[in-house]
Design a protein around this motif. Structure first.
Motif, PDB file in Angstrom:
ATOM      1  N   ALA A  44       0.826  -1.219   0.000  1.00  0.00           N
ATOM      2  CA  ALA A  44       0.000   0.000   0.000  1.00  0.00           C
ATOM      3  C   ALA A  44       0.856   1.264   0.000  1.00  0.00           C
ATOM      4  O   ALA A  44       0.439   2.297  -0.517  1.00  0.00           O
ATOM      5  N   GLN A  45       2.061   1.196   0.577  1.00  0.00           N
ATOM      6  CA  GLN A  45       2.955   2.356   0.600  1.00  0.00           C
ATOM      7  C   GLN A  45       3.904   2.367  -0.601  1.00  0.00           C
ATOM      8  O   GLN A  45       4.737   3.254  -0.719  1.00  0.00           O
ATOM      9  N   ASN A  46       3.784   1.368  -1.462  1.00  0.00           N
ATOM     10  CA  ASN A  46       4.638   1.261  -2.636  1.00  0.00           C
ATOM     11  C   ASN A  46       6.122   1.269  -2.249  1.00  0.00           C
ATOM     12  O   ASN A  46       6.929   1.975  -2.846  1.00  0.00           O
ATOM     13  N   LEU A  47       6.450   0.497  -1.222  1.00  0.00           N
ATOM     14  CA  LEU A  47       7.823   0.355  -0.759  1.00  0.00           C
ATOM     15  C   LEU A  47       8.254  -1.098  -0.838  1.00  0.00           C
ATOM     16  O   LEU A  47       7.436  -1.998  -0.687  1.00  0.00           O
ATOM     17  N   THR A  48       9.544  -1.310  -1.034  1.00  0.00           N
ATOM     18  CA  THR A  48      10.119  -2.643  -0.918  1.00  0.00           C
ATOM     19  C   THR A  48      10.642  -2.814   0.507  1.00  0.00           C
ATOM     20  O   THR A  48      10.851  -1.813   1.219  1.00  0.00           O
ATOM     21  N   PRO A  49      10.885  -4.044   0.935  1.00  0.00           N
ATOM     22  CA  PRO A  49      11.467  -4.232   2.270  1.00  0.00           C
ATOM     23  C   PRO A  49      12.796  -3.497   2.458  1.00  0.00           C
ATOM     24  O   PRO A  49      13.053  -2.934   3.527  1.00  0.00           O
ATOM     25  N   ARG A  50      13.621  -3.451   1.434  1.00  0.00           N
ATOM     26  CA  ARG A  50      14.899  -2.732   1.572  1.00  0.00           C
ATOM     27  C   ARG A  50      14.698  -1.219   1.618  1.00  0.00           C
ATOM     28  O   ARG A  50      15.397  -0.525   2.341  1.00  0.00           O
ATOM     29  N   GLN A  51      13.737  -0.701   0.871  1.00  0.00           N
ATOM     30  CA  GLN A  51      13.440   0.730   0.964  1.00  0.00           C
ATOM     31  C   GLN A  51      12.922   1.060   2.363  1.00  0.00           C
ATOM     32  O   GLN A  51      13.293   2.086   2.932  1.00  0.00           O
ATOM     33  N   PHE A  52      12.089   0.194   2.905  1.00  0.00           N
ATOM     34  CA  PHE A  52      11.611   0.386   4.276  1.00  0.00           C
ATOM     35  C   PHE A  52      12.787   0.418   5.240  1.00  0.00           C
ATOM     36  O   PHE A  52      12.855   1.282   6.114  1.00  0.00           O
ATOM     37  N   ALA A  53      13.726  -0.509   5.089  1.00  0.00           N
ATOM     38  CA  ALA A  53      14.897  -0.555   5.972  1.00  0.00           C
ATOM     39  C   ALA A  53      15.710   0.732   5.869  1.00  0.00           C
ATOM     40  O   ALA A  53      16.177   1.269   6.884  1.00  0.00           O
ATOM     41  N   VAL A  54      15.858   1.256   4.665  1.00  0.00           N
ATOM     42  CA  VAL A  54      16.603   2.508   4.475  1.00  0.00           C
ATOM     43  C   VAL A  54      15.864   3.662   5.149  1.00  0.00           C
ATOM     44  O   VAL A  54      16.479   4.464   5.870  1.00  0.00           O
ATOM     45  N   LEU A  55      14.567   3.765   4.938  1.00  0.00           N
ATOM     46  CA  LEU A  55      13.798   4.834   5.580  1.00  0.00           C
ATOM     47  C   LEU A  55      13.860   4.717   7.100  1.00  0.00           C
ATOM     48  O   LEU A  55      13.996   5.726   7.802  1.00  0.00           O
ATOM     49  N   MET A  56      13.777   3.503   7.626  1.00  0.00           N
ATOM     50  CA  MET A  56      13.854   3.312   9.074  1.00  0.00           C
ATOM     51  C   MET A  56      15.232   3.723   9.595  1.00  0.00           C
ATOM     52  O   MET A  56      15.336   4.416  10.618  1.00  0.00           O
ATOM     53  N   ALA A  57      16.278   3.336   8.891  1.00  0.00           N
ATOM     54  CA  ALA A  57      17.636   3.727   9.301  1.00  0.00           C
ATOM     55  C   ALA A  57      17.791   5.243   9.277  1.00  0.00           C
ATOM     56  O   ALA A  57      18.411   5.822  10.171  1.00  0.00           O
ATOM     57  N   ALA A 106      25.222  13.158   2.687  1.00  0.00           N
ATOM     58  CA  ALA A 106      24.388  12.951   3.872  1.00  0.00           C
ATOM     59  C   ALA A 106      22.961  12.791   3.378  1.00  0.00           C
ATOM     60  O   ALA A 106      22.521  13.484   2.465  1.00  0.00           O
ATOM     61  N   VAL A 107      22.244  11.875   3.973  1.00  0.00           N
ATOM     62  CA  VAL A 107      20.881  11.587   3.546  1.00  0.00           C
ATOM     63  C   VAL A 107      19.954  11.841   4.724  1.00  0.00           C
ATOM     64  O   VAL A 107      20.270  11.503   5.863  1.00  0.00           O
ATOM     65  N   ARG A 108      18.812  12.436   4.422  1.00  0.00           N
ATOM     66  CA  ARG A 108      17.835  12.763   5.452  1.00  0.00           C
ATOM     67  C   ARG A 108      16.457  12.347   4.965  1.00  0.00           C
ATOM     68  O   ARG A 108      16.124  12.491   3.791  1.00  0.00           O
ATOM     69  N   ILE A 109      15.651  11.826   5.865  1.00  0.00           N
ATOM     70  CA  ILE A 109      14.263  11.488   5.536  1.00  0.00           C
ATOM     71  C   ILE A 109      13.454  12.778   5.567  1.00  0.00           C
ATOM     72  O   ILE A 109      13.674  13.645   6.408  1.00  0.00           O
ATOM     73  N   THR A 110      12.538  12.928   4.621  1.00  0.00           N
ATOM     74  CA  THR A 110      11.680  14.114   4.574  1.00  0.00           C
ATOM     75  C   THR A 110      10.436  13.885   5.437  1.00  0.00           C
ATOM     76  O   THR A 110      10.178  12.771   5.899  1.00  0.00           O
ATOM     77  N   ALA A 111       9.649  14.935   5.600  1.00  0.00           N
ATOM     78  CA  ALA A 111       8.389  14.803   6.330  1.00  0.00           C
ATOM     79  C   ALA A 111       7.476  13.793   5.632  1.00  0.00           C
ATOM     80  O   ALA A 111       6.832  12.964   6.282  1.00  0.00           O
ATOM     81  N   GLU A 112       7.441  13.827   4.312  1.00  0.00           N
ATOM     82  CA  GLU A 112       6.639  12.861   3.550  1.00  0.00           C
ATOM     83  C   GLU A 112       7.187  11.448   3.734  1.00  0.00           C
ATOM     84  O   GLU A 112       6.429  10.485   3.870  1.00  0.00           O
ATOM     85  N   GLY A 113       8.505  11.314   3.749  1.00  0.00           N
ATOM     86  CA  GLY A 113       9.127  10.017   4.000  1.00  0.00           C
ATOM     87  C   GLY A 113       8.781   9.492   5.378  1.00  0.00           C
ATOM     88  O   GLY A 113       8.494   8.298   5.553  1.00  0.00           O
ATOM     89  N   GLN A 114       8.780  10.375   6.364  1.00  0.00           N
ATOM     90  CA  GLN A 114       8.440   9.969   7.727  1.00  0.00           C
ATOM     91  C   GLN A 114       6.975   9.552   7.820  1.00  0.00           C
ATOM     92  O   GLN A 114       6.657   8.568   8.473  1.00  0.00           O
ATOM     93  N   ARG A 115       6.082  10.274   7.132  1.00  0.00           N
ATOM     94  CA  ARG A 115       4.656   9.890   7.116  1.00  0.00           C
ATOM     95  C   ARG A 115       4.479   8.501   6.485  1.00  0.00           C
ATOM     96  O   ARG A 115       3.735   7.663   6.998  1.00  0.00           O
ATOM     97  N   THR A 116       5.174   8.285   5.381  1.00  0.00           N
ATOM     98  CA  THR A 116       5.111   6.986   4.699  1.00  0.00           C
ATOM     99  C   THR A 116       5.631   5.886   5.617  1.00  0.00           C
ATOM    100  O   THR A 116       5.026   4.814   5.736  1.00  0.00           O
ATOM    101  N   LEU A 117       6.742   6.156   6.276  1.00  0.00           N
ATOM    102  CA  LEU A 117       7.319   5.192   7.215  1.00  0.00           C
ATOM    103  C   LEU A 117       6.370   4.916   8.378  1.00  0.00           C
ATOM    104  O   LEU A 117       6.165   3.761   8.769  1.00  0.00           O
ATOM    105  N   ASP A 118       5.764   5.965   8.913  1.00  0.00           N
ATOM    106  CA  ASP A 118       4.841   5.812  10.037  1.00  0.00           C
ATOM    107  C   ASP A 118       3.613   4.973   9.649  1.00  0.00           C
ATOM    108  O   ASP A 118       3.080   4.231  10.473  1.00  0.00           O
TER     109      ASP A 118
END
Length: 155
Positions: A44-57, A106-118
């Protein structure tokens, strides 16, 4: 415990090797099963498990470098670079050169990335709970501890 060899004629080079007892093969099959369950949870979030891991990290480590993300996630450099480009196009991450080393990003999660992760995290937690629940209750803690030992690349 390994099973008896079931060679059929001719005697091949496999010796006593049994695929159904191979740690590498079994880990791969278990990983495929876990990845499939996690991928289904992330659809539903159109993420792969590895993309999820990257966003979580990224969520847990503000402004981490790409090199550090490689270490934390196990995703190789070239795959990570491609993944970050795709996540950046979706406005889920921002990549910038570091002030300390202009060669490093340097990589940073955006507000949209955080919403998707949440939105995704509870679904992944549920999928991982279901994965672990496939094991007998008295083996779960030891299983997770052993996975951590196997996954520790510093050994």
């Amino acid at each position: 415990m390994p099973t008896q060899s079931t060679k059929r004629g001719g005697g091949g080079a496999e010796g006593d090797f049994q695929l159904e007892d191979s740690p590498g093969h079994l880990l791969h099959r278990a990983q495929q099963r876990a990845a499939d369950m996690t991928a289904q949870a992330l659809r539903a979030q159109n993420l792969t498990p590895r993309q999820f891991a990257v966003l979580m990290a990224l969520s847990q480590n503000e402004g981490v470098t790409q090199s550090e993300l490689v270490r934390r996630t196990g995703v190789d450099r070239s795959t990570l670079a491609d993944m970050l480009a795709r996540l950046s196009k979706r406005r889920l991450v921002i990549t910038r050169r570091t002030e300390q080393d202009q060669r490093a990003n340097a990589v940073r999660i955006t507000a949209e990335g955080q919403r998707t992760l949440d939105e995704a995290a509870p679904k992944v937690v549920d999928a991982e709970r279901r994965i672990v629940e496939l094991l007998p209750v008295d083996q779960r803690e030891g299983f997770l501890a052993n996975l951590k030992v196997l996954a520790d690349s510093r050994r």
